[in-house]
Motif scaffolding. Structure first.
Motif, PDB file in Angstrom:
ATOM      1  N   VAL A 139      -7.700  -4.451   4.733  1.00 24.68           N
ATOM      2  CA  VAL A 139      -8.111  -3.205   5.400  1.00 24.68           C
ATOM      3  C   VAL A 139      -7.224  -2.932   6.615  1.00 24.68           C
ATOM      4  N   LYS A 140      -6.901  -3.993   7.369  1.00 22.64           N
ATOM      5  CA  LYS A 140      -6.031  -3.821   8.533  1.00 22.64           C
ATOM      6  C   LYS A 140      -4.640  -3.350   8.115  1.00 22.64           C
ATOM      7  N   ALA A 141      -4.140  -3.888   7.016  1.00 24.83           N
ATOM      8  CA  ALA A 141      -2.827  -3.456   6.529  1.00 24.83           C
ATOM      9  C   ALA A 141      -2.866  -1.999   6.085  1.00 24.83           C
ATOM     10  N   TYR A 194       0.830  -1.205   0.000  1.00 22.96           N
ATOM     11  CA  TYR A 194       0.000   0.000   0.000  1.00 22.96           C
ATOM     12  C   TYR A 194       0.865   1.257   0.000  1.00 22.96           C
ATOM     13  N   THR A 195       1.835   1.285   0.890  1.00 23.26           N
ATOM     14  CA  THR A 195       2.597   2.518   1.102  1.00 23.26           C
ATOM     15  C   THR A 195       3.553   2.793  -0.057  1.00 23.26           C
ATOM     16  N   ALA A 246      -9.951   0.898  -8.279  1.00 18.60           N
ATOM     17  CA  ALA A 246      -9.279  -0.038  -7.372  1.00 18.60           C
ATOM     18  C   ALA A 246     -10.283  -0.942  -6.672  1.00 18.60           C
ATOM     19  N   ILE A 247     -11.389  -0.355  -6.205  1.00 20.20           N
ATOM     20  CA  ILE A 247     -12.427  -1.161  -5.552  1.00 20.20           C
ATOM     21  C   ILE A 247     -13.050  -2.131  -6.554  1.00 20.20           C
ATOM     22  N   ASN A 265      -4.260   1.298  -3.492  1.00 24.80           N
ATOM     23  CA  ASN A 265      -4.561   0.118  -4.305  1.00 24.80           C
ATOM     24  C   ASN A 265      -5.362  -0.888  -3.476  1.00 24.80           C
ATOM     25  N   PHE A 266      -6.699  -0.736  -3.479  1.00 17.35           N
ATOM     26  CA  PHE A 266      -7.535  -1.614  -2.669  1.00 17.35           C
ATOM     27  C   PHE A 266      -7.632  -3.028  -3.242  1.00 17.35           C
ATOM     28  N   ALA A 267      -7.074  -3.267  -4.409  1.00 17.69           N
ATOM     29  CA  ALA A 267      -7.001  -4.634  -4.936  1.00 17.69           C
ATOM     30  C   ALA A 267      -5.840  -5.400  -4.318  1.00 17.69           C
TER      31      ALA A 267
END
Length: 291
Positions: free
Chosen positions: A223-225, A24-25, A98-99, A35-37
């Motif tokens: 989501v937690k990440a 993500y970062t 991304a979603i 990037n939610f994928a």
């Protein structure tokens, strides 16, 4: 002694979150995209590792390498097909895409494979070591050790290699990097490949740690990440590492206190608090913007 054991378990779990958060970062740091994928790449990595172990009879490390390679290719494909043409568009367009990619991968996988869960084979002999009176499993130590090695390798790539210097240059100023002869498209693809390979490794670790995988498994850890990345400072690599470790320890402590049903809520409480009191994250700095 139980608290030492819980701390080691929390750091092991946090290292899994940290590996996902790094993807993500890194992507956000270079093209300002969430990037939610990425959670689905993590899921694919877990299943690739499963089939490599259960179907081909491979050991832990060969399965880990194959999962990382497949996820690296998948990350590059997602960037090329879904995100490259949206690079100059509004952030909301990229976010919706991304979603959409996330849901597409989930249900395409369910369509071809089915939604039934799988039990991960025991690929690491789960021995127990007595360290200062605490019972610590070999699985936790293996996951923690391998995760630390991968994070060190990532730091080496980012700071000591040519592609790492190109990534930092594109992150700082994409147009100036292009004028200096850096191939921006290749650099962004490499960023997606590295971040996705780490998510693939996290998927294998998750399967070994929890022994159960299923096609929708990437949603909550993903989501937690993301929370871990925000906690450490989105776009800052050391921040993602620290954020993941902190989140893992907090979850384990909440479970250790007898509130195991609230462990998932702990991540979102942390997100709310960090957005209220320090939106830039632990390692982030408030940047002034001219209007």
């Amino acid at each position: 002694m139980d608290w030492i054991q819980q701390l080691v378990n929390g750091i092991s779990l946090g290292s899994i979150y940290a590996l996902i958060a790094l993807g993500y970062t890194m992507v956000y740091g270079i093209i300002k995209l969430i990037n939610f994928a990425h959670g689905e790449v993590f899921m694919i990595g877990a299943f690739v590792g499963f089939y490599a172990i259960a179907g081909w009879g491979l050991g832990f490390f060969p399965a880990l390498i194959i999962a990382m390679a497949v996820c690296a290719g998948m990350g590059m494909l997602i960037e090329r097909v879904a995100y490259r043409r949206l690079r100059g568009s509004t952030r909301i367009a990229a976010l919706i895409t991304a979603i959409g990619i996330s849901l597409f991968i989930q249900y395409l996988f369910i369509y071809f494979r089915g939604a039934q869960p799988e039990a991960y084979p025991e690929v690491i002999s789960n021995q127990t070591f007595n360290i200062f009176g605490a019972q610590i499993s070999s699985q936790s130590l293996m996951i923690l050790g391998t995760s630390i090695v991968l994070m060190i390798v990532l730091q080496f790539i980012v700071h000591k290699t040519k592609i790492g210097k190109a990534m930092r240059a594109v992150s700082h100023d994409m147009d100036a990097a292009r004028l200096m002869g850096i191939n921006v498209n290749t650099t962004i693809s490499a960023t997606f490949a590295i971040g996705s390979s780490l998510a693939g490794a996290a998927g294998v670790f998750f399967g070994v740690y929890y022994t159960k995988i299923e096609p929708l498994m990437g949603v909550i850890p993903g989501v937690k990440a993301f929370v871990a990345a925000v906690l450490g400072g989105i776009g800052i690599i050391p921040g993602a590492m620290v954020g993941g470790l902190v989140l893992g320890v907090v979850e384990t402590v909440v479970s250790g206190l007898g509130y195991s049903l609230w462990r998932d809520a702990a991540a979102f409480v942390i997100l709310i608090l960090i957005l209220l009191f320090k939106p830039s994250g632990i390692f982030g700095k408030n940047a002034r913007e001219k209007v």
